[in-house]
Design a protein around this motif. Structure first.
Motif, PDB file in Angstrom:
ATOM      1  N   GLU A 177     -13.332  28.629  -8.453  1.00  0.00           N
ATOM      2  CA  GLU A 177     -12.264  28.869  -7.681  1.00  0.00           C
ATOM      3  C   GLU A 177     -11.588  27.612  -6.919  1.00  0.00           C
ATOM      4  OE1 GLU A 177      -9.122  31.023  -6.060  1.00  0.00           O
ATOM      5  OE2 GLU A 177     -10.795  31.994  -7.340  1.00  0.00           O
ATOM      6  N   GLU A 178     -12.451  26.898  -6.450  1.00  0.00           N
ATOM      7  CA  GLU A 178     -12.176  25.547  -5.667  1.00  0.00           C
ATOM      8  C   GLU A 178     -11.641  24.519  -6.770  1.00  0.00           C
ATOM      9  OE1 GLU A 178     -16.751  25.248  -6.539  1.00  0.00           O
ATOM     10  OE2 GLU A 178     -14.947  26.728  -5.728  1.00  0.00           O
ATOM     11  N   GLU A 179     -11.718  24.501  -8.111  1.00  0.00           N
ATOM     12  CA  GLU A 179     -11.256  23.606  -8.622  1.00  0.00           C
ATOM     13  C   GLU A 179      -9.989  23.942  -9.605  1.00  0.00           C
ATOM     14  OE1 GLU A 179     -12.329  20.610  -9.335  1.00  0.00           O
ATOM     15  OE2 GLU A 179     -14.299  20.749  -8.193  1.00  0.00           O
TER      16      GLU A 179
END
Length: 344
Positions: free
Chosen positions: A286-288
């Motif tokens: 999700e963070e990438e």
């Protein structure tokens, strides 16, 4: 009528001797001649008298006189003696082995010599290969043509060349001569004995996937016959950078992370396939997500062209492109001004 008994000469002699011996013992020595004469008369008289009235000796003499061959009695003849062989028998000579023809000997020796020379030259070429050909020389160009003809028969080359979704080019074809001379792959490893024998790139613009078909020459080895791991890592790094470069529309970048797993040996003088595919946002944590304009994660692998067996598996992270701010990234001389038309 009484049957006559047939006596053979040996039996007659034996019986006559017994009868005379009995007559000699029964009569004194002085009257031996008269006794023998009386025996003859008894034999003559017994011929007309019954057998039962005669004495035992007379009966035996009568039987002798009435046999058919009693007059043919001869003393035993001495057996001839032969001198012994003064020469002892000699042992038969052992059979001699059949001699081989000289022609077959020459053929056998020649075959053995040829086999030894072939094995020796092959082992020498494996352990200490000859120096590579000079890139661009006449022999190097001839060997490159032969390798290209072999590559055209590969199934992967036929499939990608026939699919319009894939564009292709020769690796490093848009590099300038100055840049090519400083490039490790296009310069130091050039030529048919390096990676310049055959190295063609296919790119799918829709998926961002990049496929390279490459021939590893005999000068790419570390251990005899096995391609050096550093050479494989260099080509995987370039392939991942090529895919990221095209994904960013011609903007260049740098390798942030490269992890390799050598599954099996990669052998020289064979064709291999390098596959690189960027990960989509759905495949990222999700963070990438949403950072592909300056950060691209890629999966890469090397497979043998004929069998499809994987020899190296890798993961890479490239950064650059338009930059984190979106205003622009790194500029690589000779490529940045080419944009999407750059082919390396």
């Amino acid at each position: 009528m009484a049957s006559r008994i047939r006596y053979y000469p040996q039996q007659q002699r034996r019986l006559l001797a017994v009868a005379l011996a009995q007559a000699s013992t029964a009569t004194p020595r002085a009257s031996l001649i008269g006794s023998r004469a009386s025996l003859v008369s008894q034999i003559a008289s017994c011929k007309t008298l019954p057998t039962a009235t005669c004495s035992p000796v007379t009966r035996q003499l009568r039987l002798l006189s009435t046999s058919q061959s009693w007059r043919q009695i001869h003393p035993p003849q001495p057996q001839p003696t032969f001198p012994q062989n003064p020469y002892p028998p000699q042992a038969e000579p052992a059979p001699q082995p059949k001699k081989r023809s000289r022609v077959w000997k020459i053929i056998g020796y020649g075959s053995f010599l040829l086999f030894g020379a072939t094995m020796g030259l092959g082992f020498r070429a494996l352990v200490s290969p000859p120096p590579p050909l000079v890139p661009g020389s006449e022999l190097d160009l001839l060997q490159t043509k032969i390798i290209h003809r072999q590559a055209e028969d590969l199934q992967i080359v036929k499939e990608l060349s026939a699919d319009p979704a894939w564009e292709s080019w020769e690796a490093y074809e848009t590099l300038s001569p100055e840049h090519r001379a400083q490039h490790i792959s296009a310069g130091a490893m050039a030529g048919s004995n390096g990676i310049g024998g055959y190295h063609r790139v296919w790119y799918n613009k829709e998926t961002g996937e990049c496929v390279s078909v490459i021939f590893f020459g005999s000068a790419t080895t570390g251990w005899p016959g096995v391609v050096h791991g550093g050479c494989l890592a260099t080509l995987l790094d370039e392939s991942c950078g090529r895919a990221a470069f095209k994904k960013w529309g011609g903007q260049s970048g740098l390798t942030a992370n490269l992890q390799l797993n050598y599954v099996s040996a990669t052998y020289a003088t064979k064709f291999y396939i390098i596959r690189v595919k960027p990960r989509s946002d759905e495949e990222l944590p999700e963070e990438e997500r949403g950072k592909s304009h300056y950060k691209i994660f890629l999966d890469a692998s090397i497979h043998e062209a004929k069998t499809g067996n994987a020899t190296v598996v890798a993961e890479a992270l490239f950064v650059g492109g338009k930059g984190k701010s979106g205003k622009g990234g790194l500029a690589v001389g000779g490529l940045a001004d080419q944009g999407e038309n750059a082919r390396f």
